[in-house]
Design a protein around this motif. Structure first.
Motif, PDB file in Angstrom:
ATOM      1  N   SER A  58       0.809  -1.216   0.000  1.00  0.00           N
ATOM      2  CA  SER A  58       0.000   0.000   0.000  1.00  0.00           C
ATOM      3  C   SER A  58       0.845   1.271   0.000  1.00  0.00           C
ATOM      4  O   SER A  58       0.349   2.345  -0.334  1.00  0.00           O
ATOM      5  N   HIS A  59       2.098   1.160   0.413  1.00  0.00           N
ATOM      6  CA  HIS A  59       3.051   2.283   0.419  1.00  0.00           C
ATOM      7  C   HIS A  59       2.711   3.372   1.426  1.00  0.00           C
ATOM      8  O   HIS A  59       3.262   4.473   1.349  1.00  0.00           O
ATOM      9  N   ILE A  60       1.827   3.088   2.365  1.00  0.00           N
ATOM     10  CA  ILE A  60       1.462   4.059   3.402  1.00  0.00           C
ATOM     11  C   ILE A  60       1.616   3.373   4.759  1.00  0.00           C
ATOM     12  O   ILE A  60       0.971   2.348   5.009  1.00  0.00           O
ATOM     13  N   PRO A  61       2.447   3.911   5.665  1.00  0.00           N
ATOM     14  CA  PRO A  61       2.621   3.249   6.962  1.00  0.00           C
ATOM     15  C   PRO A  61       1.361   3.354   7.814  1.00  0.00           C
ATOM     16  O   PRO A  61       0.773   4.423   7.939  1.00  0.00           O
TER      17      PRO A  61
ATOM     18  N   CYS B 289       9.664   3.281   1.310  1.00  0.00           N
ATOM     19  CA  CYS B 289      10.862   4.119   1.336  1.00  0.00           C
ATOM     20  C   CYS B 289      10.870   4.882   0.025  1.00  0.00           C
ATOM     21  O   CYS B 289      11.002   4.283  -1.053  1.00  0.00           O
ATOM     22  N   GLY B 290      10.701   6.183   0.100  1.00  0.00           N
ATOM     23  CA  GLY B 290      10.626   6.994  -1.103  1.00  0.00           C
ATOM     24  C   GLY B 290      10.168   8.395  -0.773  1.00  0.00           C
ATOM     25  O   GLY B 290      10.047   8.774   0.401  1.00  0.00           O
ATOM     26  N   ASP B 291       9.906   9.167  -1.822  1.00  0.00           N
ATOM     27  CA  ASP B 291       9.486  10.561  -1.690  1.00  0.00           C
ATOM     28  C   ASP B 291       7.980  10.609  -1.455  1.00  0.00           C
ATOM     29  O   ASP B 291       7.194  10.227  -2.334  1.00  0.00           O
ATOM     30  N   TYR B 292       7.556  11.085  -0.293  1.00  0.00           N
ATOM     31  CA  TYR B 292       6.133  11.156   0.030  1.00  0.00           C
ATOM     32  C   TYR B 292       5.444  12.391  -0.542  1.00  0.00           C
ATOM     33  O   TYR B 292       4.229  12.539  -0.389  1.00  0.00           O
ATOM     34  N   ASN B 293       6.173  13.269  -1.236  1.00  0.00           N
ATOM     35  CA  ASN B 293       5.537  14.348  -1.997  1.00  0.00           C
ATOM     36  C   ASN B 293       5.199  13.772  -3.371  1.00  0.00           C
ATOM     37  O   ASN B 293       5.786  14.121  -4.397  1.00  0.00           O
TER      38      ASN B 293
ATOM     39  N   PRO C  31       8.983   7.643 -10.840  1.00  0.00           N
ATOM     40  CA  PRO C  31       9.133   7.848  -9.403  1.00  0.00           C
ATOM     41  C   PRO C  31       9.425   9.310  -9.067  1.00  0.00           C
ATOM     42  O   PRO C  31      10.155   9.992  -9.797  1.00  0.00           O
ATOM     43  N   ALA C  32       8.840   9.791  -7.991  1.00  0.00           N
ATOM     44  CA  ALA C  32       9.177  11.126  -7.503  1.00  0.00           C
ATOM     45  C   ALA C  32      10.620  11.133  -7.034  1.00  0.00           C
ATOM     46  O   ALA C  32      11.152  10.112  -6.579  1.00  0.00           O
ATOM     47  N   SER C  33      11.265  12.291  -7.137  1.00  0.00           N
ATOM     48  CA  SER C  33      12.721  12.330  -6.943  1.00  0.00           C
ATOM     49  C   SER C  33      13.172  13.178  -5.775  1.00  0.00           C
ATOM     50  O   SER C  33      14.370  13.459  -5.628  1.00  0.00           O
ATOM     51  N   GLY C  34      12.245  13.607  -4.918  1.00  0.00           N
ATOM     52  CA  GLY C  34      12.648  14.379  -3.748  1.00  0.00           C
ATOM     53  C   GLY C  34      13.253  13.498  -2.665  1.00  0.00           C
ATOM     54  O   GLY C  34      13.413  12.277  -2.847  1.00  0.00           O
TER      55      GLY C  34
ATOM     56  N   GLY D 247      13.156  12.696   5.096  1.00  0.00           N
ATOM     57  CA  GLY D 247      12.062  13.043   4.204  1.00  0.00           C
ATOM     58  C   GLY D 247      10.976  13.877   4.843  1.00  0.00           C
ATOM     59  O   GLY D 247      11.204  14.611   5.800  1.00  0.00           O
ATOM     60  N   ARG D 248       9.752  13.760   4.343  1.00  0.00           N
ATOM     61  CA  ARG D 248       8.638  14.633   4.704  1.00  0.00           C
ATOM     62  C   ARG D 248       7.835  14.165   5.907  1.00  0.00           C
ATOM     63  O   ARG D 248       7.194  14.956   6.574  1.00  0.00           O
TER      64      ARG D 248
END
Length: 270
Positions: free
Chosen positions: A179-182, A202-206, A231-234, A262-263
């Motif tokens: 789901s990519h959401i904790p 693990c990645g950019d949440y924006n 993929p987002a790159s922030g 990250g965010r």
């Protein structure tokens, strides 16, 4: 035993978060065993042998995948010769690779890792409950194995929770991915199994679950896939679940979510 499960790694931002933070976490937390879900680590789609080697080089013990396991075709040959890379155990018979492995942790104890893929709103695979049960035959916590980790790669929270309760007392840890959401439900179930519905990514949440927002939003608002998702790159957040088990029983003594960078609001171990 001290075990860290790191959620779905998405693209370069996700890989960088793991590469930047895991070596320090492994030392600071005195981790005995680390598992990473890498199925989206190759530009958001699949994984390559080179990425697996990067993870192994920084202290990852096992990499698991999911429904994007075969997006990078080169992985088919690699997985047949690398027992530390797993695909879902309930794929059809004859699928390359394995869905379960037995490994030796840093402290010398035996760790069983099993990955299953859910069936609700996903590919119609074999029954994950039955497949994991078969994989666990003759593997008894506190007797001939010291830790059992089950990754449930599934869309539906209900299916993940059902898996957690079904294997409560037989596994040290059941953790959901995909789901990519904790989720905020980290707990030790009544039978002693550590559980969290989704470890997060693990990645950019924006982003929209790790992908750049514009093309993802267009797919919802126009129903036309005008361009490939990227993929987002922030700056990426590392999302993980930490579990400590009792050496005598193999059951969980502690579970804690872990978020770094990250965010998202950072969550460390108290």
């Amino acid at each position: 035993m001290k075990v860290l499960y790191i959620g779905d790694v998405v693209g370069k931002s996700g890989r960088k978060a793991v590469l930047d933070h895991l070596p320090r976490l492994r030392e600071e937390l005195a981790l005995d065993f680390v598992v990473v879900n890498g199925e989206n680590s190759a530009h958001g789609f699949g994984i390559t042998g080179a990425i697996c080697e990067q993870f192994f080089d920084i202290g990852v013990d096992v990499v698991v995948t999911g429904n994007h396991a075969w997006d990078q075709r080169e992985i088919i040959d690699y997985i047949q010769n690398e027992p530390r890379l797993l695909r879902p155990v309930n794929y059809p018979e004859g699928t390359p690779g394995q869905g379960m492995g037995i490994y030796t942790a840093q402290n010398g104890q035996k760790v069983v890792v099993i990955q299953a893929m859910g069936r609700l709103f996903m590919d119609p695979l074999d029954d994950p409950f039955a497949a994991v049960s078969r994989a666990m035959l003759n593997k008894r916590l506190g007797e001939n194995v010291d830790f059992v980790l089950i990754d449930v790669h599934a869309e539906a929270t209900s299916e993940k929770m059902a898996m957690g309760h079904f294997f409560d007392g037989r596994a040290s840890m059941v953790v959901g991915t995909h789901s990519h959401i904790p989720t905020a439900d980290a707990q030790i179930l009544p039978g002693g199994t550590a559980y969290q519905t989704d470890a997060g990514m693990c990645g950019d949440y924006n982003s929209v679950i790790g992908m750049t927002k514009g093309p993802a939003i267009e797919r919802f608002t126009t129903k036309m896939p005008k361009q490939r998702l990227e993929p987002a790159s922030g700056e990426g957040t590392l999302c993980a679940v930490y579990v400590e088990s009792d050496d005598a029983t193999g059951l969980a003594k502690r579970i804690s979510p872990l978020r770094v960078g990250g965010r998202l609001i950072e969550v460390g171990l108290n």
